[in-house]
Write a protein that holds these residues in place. Structure first.
Motif, mmCIF file in Angstrom:
data_model
loop_
_atom_site.group_PDB
_atom_site.id
_atom_site.type_symbol
_atom_site.label_atom_id
_atom_site.label_comp_id
_atom_site.label_asym_id
_atom_site.label_seq_id
_atom_site.Cartn_x
_atom_site.Cartn_y
_atom_site.Cartn_z
ATOM 1 N N MET A 162 -0.049 10.418 0.832
ATOM 2 C CA MET A 162 1.114 9.935 1.378
ATOM 3 C C MET A 162 0.493 10.135 2.965
ATOM 4 S SD MET A 162 3.279 9.122 -0.530
ATOM 5 C CE MET A 162 4.531 8.759 0.836
ATOM 6 N N ALA A 163 -0.240 10.835 3.228
ATOM 7 C CA ALA A 163 -0.929 10.946 4.659
ATOM 8 C C ALA A 163 -1.627 9.599 4.930
ATOM 9 C CB ALA A 163 -1.508 12.216 4.978
ATOM 10 N N GLY A 164 -2.352 9.151 3.921
ATOM 11 C CA GLY A 164 -3.247 8.143 4.047
ATOM 12 C C GLY A 164 -2.271 6.616 4.446
ATOM 13 N N VAL A 165 -1.125 6.776 4.026
ATOM 14 C CA VAL A 165 -0.261 5.507 4.460
ATOM 15 C C VAL A 165 0.717 5.663 5.472
ATOM 16 C CG1 VAL A 165 -0.841 4.466 2.125
ATOM 17 C CG2 VAL A 165 1.281 5.968 2.469
ATOM 18 N N ALA A 166 0.619 6.797 5.980
ATOM 19 C CA ALA A 166 1.396 7.282 7.296
ATOM 20 C C ALA A 166 2.951 7.566 6.662
ATOM 21 C CB ALA A 166 1.493 6.388 8.133
ATOM 22 N N VAL A 198 10.061 18.215 -4.627
ATOM 23 C CA VAL A 198 9.049 17.402 -3.973
ATOM 24 C C VAL A 198 9.729 16.025 -3.092
ATOM 25 C CG1 VAL A 198 6.861 16.098 -3.994
ATOM 26 C CG2 VAL A 198 7.298 17.984 -5.309
ATOM 27 N N VAL A 199 9.659 16.031 -1.852
ATOM 28 C CA VAL A 199 10.172 14.634 -1.096
ATOM 29 C C VAL A 199 9.208 14.062 -0.725
ATOM 30 C CG1 VAL A 199 12.198 14.332 0.621
ATOM 31 C CG2 VAL A 199 12.338 16.397 -0.658
ATOM 32 N N LEU A 200 9.318 12.858 -1.010
ATOM 33 C CA LEU A 200 8.208 11.899 -0.666
ATOM 34 C C LEU A 200 8.971 10.745 0.339
ATOM 35 C CD1 LEU A 200 6.500 11.332 -3.975
ATOM 36 C CD2 LEU A 200 5.611 12.843 -1.957
ATOM 37 N N GLY A 201 8.263 10.322 1.600
ATOM 38 C CA GLY A 201 9.165 9.185 2.281
ATOM 39 C C GLY A 201 8.171 8.334 3.049
ATOM 40 N N TRP A 202 8.518 7.454 3.377
ATOM 41 C CA TRP A 202 7.711 6.381 4.186
ATOM 42 C C TRP A 202 8.834 5.627 4.926
ATOM 43 C CZ3 TRP A 202 7.985 1.012 5.204
ATOM 44 C CH2 TRP A 202 6.599 0.715 5.893
ATOM 45 N N GLU A 203 8.633 5.542 6.498
ATOM 46 C CA GLU A 203 9.521 4.995 7.275
ATOM 47 C C GLU A 203 8.828 4.150 8.118
ATOM 48 O OE1 GLU A 203 12.695 5.250 7.754
ATOM 49 O OE2 GLU A 203 12.869 6.709 6.130
ATOM 50 N N ARG A 236 0.908 -1.211 -0.012
ATOM 51 C CA ARG A 236 -0.058 0.079 -0.057
ATOM 52 C C ARG A 236 0.963 1.277 0.044
ATOM 53 N NH1 ARG A 236 -4.186 0.763 4.854
ATOM 54 N NH2 ARG A 236 -3.683 -1.661 4.668
ATOM 55 N N ALA A 237 1.988 1.320 0.858
ATOM 56 C CA ALA A 237 2.749 2.552 0.694
ATOM 57 C C ALA A 237 3.392 2.462 -0.552
ATOM 58 C CB ALA A 237 3.985 2.314 2.166
ATOM 59 N N ALA A 238 4.231 1.593 -0.907
ATOM 60 C CA ALA A 238 4.776 1.531 -2.197
ATOM 61 C C ALA A 238 3.964 2.107 -3.477
ATOM 62 C CB ALA A 238 5.331 0.009 -2.584
#
Length: 411
Positions: free
Chosen positions: A386-390, A404-409, A318-320
């Protein structure tokens, strides 16, 4: 293997709504309380019934046909009521039968007892079952009849005793004590039953309201999520295809516009499958994200490369998916508003702990603070997605370009 949308729809349609749910499930606490009351009544009534039966068999007066009839009329319905209370079936029916039969047997008592038995101190065996008749009414009848039974049963017994003693003074004293005791005890038992049932009904009502409120909130959240997803889909695919078609001049640009339009129509036709795909948490490698970013560049006709940094790992699907779609939107904005000038993409993996994607260009930039609420390309397709997948999304823009910087940790 993705789930069949038709199977999901069929399964969802079989889930009962709060308004159509069976009352058996809505009154869970009430039914449990009725079961508890029935078992308690069965235990207490069995104890009193045994005492009454022993007293009847040990009566000094000689038994005759009338005594046998009274015994059968009282104890057969009592046994049926006890069995019904223990197995939990037919409780109201058999309890109501015993409550009525006992009153009739009590009223007929003076016609079957030995008229020579005039001792006021020796209480007849039928007296032990007065309050059993009251609790039987509690299980079988509405509240008003329950209190009527609790108030009337002792006086019926008192009248029968006075008739048996020919209204002598000795009988008046003992009968008054017995009537007052059984009256108070009967009213207390009915009141306790009413209180326990009221508490159970309150719990069921509170549960029903909570479920209703949750269902309403869940429906509103689902509708909002669907609206945002559809708005993002329209902006990402449909509007992008229309813009590409409008600006297409060369043969290559026209072919790309046709491909984008075909993809937009496919995504619109398979909205449910797309939503299901976005919701999957099956791990996806960060290398696959790089592949998807390069595919997006090719489809948008952008001349840029994707620079890979860091280690390769796995992140939830989902995050990907959200990361790729948000990055695709950022690339599309760079192509549309900066003509792809200085477009540079960096994918920096952190192993299994997360990933960061940076999309930058050297276009004229824009004022981030002045973004309108209706600008879905940034608010819905990037920030909200992005907020929807934390995840995180940072946008910096000035006259030197936009980043634009997109991140997921992993938390």
């Amino acid at each position: 293997m993705p789930a069949d949308p038709l199977s999901i729809r069929d399964a969802w349609s079989k889930i009962p709504s709060p308004g159509s749910a069976d009352t058996e499930f809505e009154r869970f606490t009430g039914k449990r309380m009725e079961r508890i009351l029935a078992i308690v009544v069965a235990i207490g009534s069995a104890a009193l019934g045994v005492q009454a039966l022993i007293a009847a068999l040990n009566s000094p007066a000689p038994a005759d046909a009338g005594d046998a009839v009274i015994l059968a009329v009282v104890f057969v319905p009592l046994a049926a009521m006890l069995a019904a209370c223990l197995i939990g079936r037919g409780v109201r029916l058999f309890s109501g039968i015993f409550a009525v039969v006992y009153v009739l047997a009590l009223a007929a008592w003076p016609t079957v007892v030995d008229p020579t038995d005039k001792s006021a101190g020796d209480q007849p065996w039928i007296f032990f079952l007065v309050n059993v008749g009251v609790v039987a009414a509690m299980l079988a009848f509405p509240l008003r009849l329950q209190f009527a039974w609790a108030a009337g049963m002792p006086f019926v017994y008192g009248y029968v005793r006075l008739v048996q003693g020919e209204f002598s003074r000795e009988f008046w004293v003992t009968t008054a004590f017995d009537v007052s005791f059984t009256l108070i005890l009967g009213v207390v038992m009915i009141s306790l039953g009413w209180m326990f049932r009221s508490v159970a009904a309150g719990v069921d009502e509170a549960r029903g309201q909570a479920v209703s409120s949750y269902s309403t909130a869940a429906a509103a959240a689902a509708a909002e999520e669907e609206r945002v997803a559809m708005s993002a889909l329209m902006h990402d695919s449909v509007l992008a295809a229309l813009i590409a078609a409008e600006r297409a001049e060369g043969e290559r640009a026209k072919e790309l516009a046709v491909a984008m339009a075909r993809e937009a129509l496919t995504r619109l036709a398979n909205t449910e499958a797309a939503v299901a795909q976005e919701g999957s948490d099956e791990p996806i490698g960060t290398a696959q994200i790089v592949v998807e970013l390069r595919r997006a560049l090719s489809e948008l006709g952008a001349d840029a490369i994707v620079e890979e940094r860091g280690g390769i790992g796995l992140i939830p699907g989902r995050a990907a998916r959200a990361l790729v779609l948000a990055a695709r939107q950022a690339i599309g904005n760079a192509v549309a508003h900066a003509n792809g000038r200085g477009l540079h993409i960096i994918a920096e993996g952190h192993g299994d702990e997360g990933i960061a994607v940076t999309v930058s260009d050297t276009g004229p930039g824009f004022d981030v603070e002045s973004i309108g609420a209706d600008r879905l390309g940034i608010r819905a397709s990037i920030l909200a997605r992005m907020a929807g997948v934390a995840g995180t999304a940072q946008i910096r823009s000035d006259e030197h370009g936009t980043t634009v910087v997109l991140g997921w940790e992993r938390s």
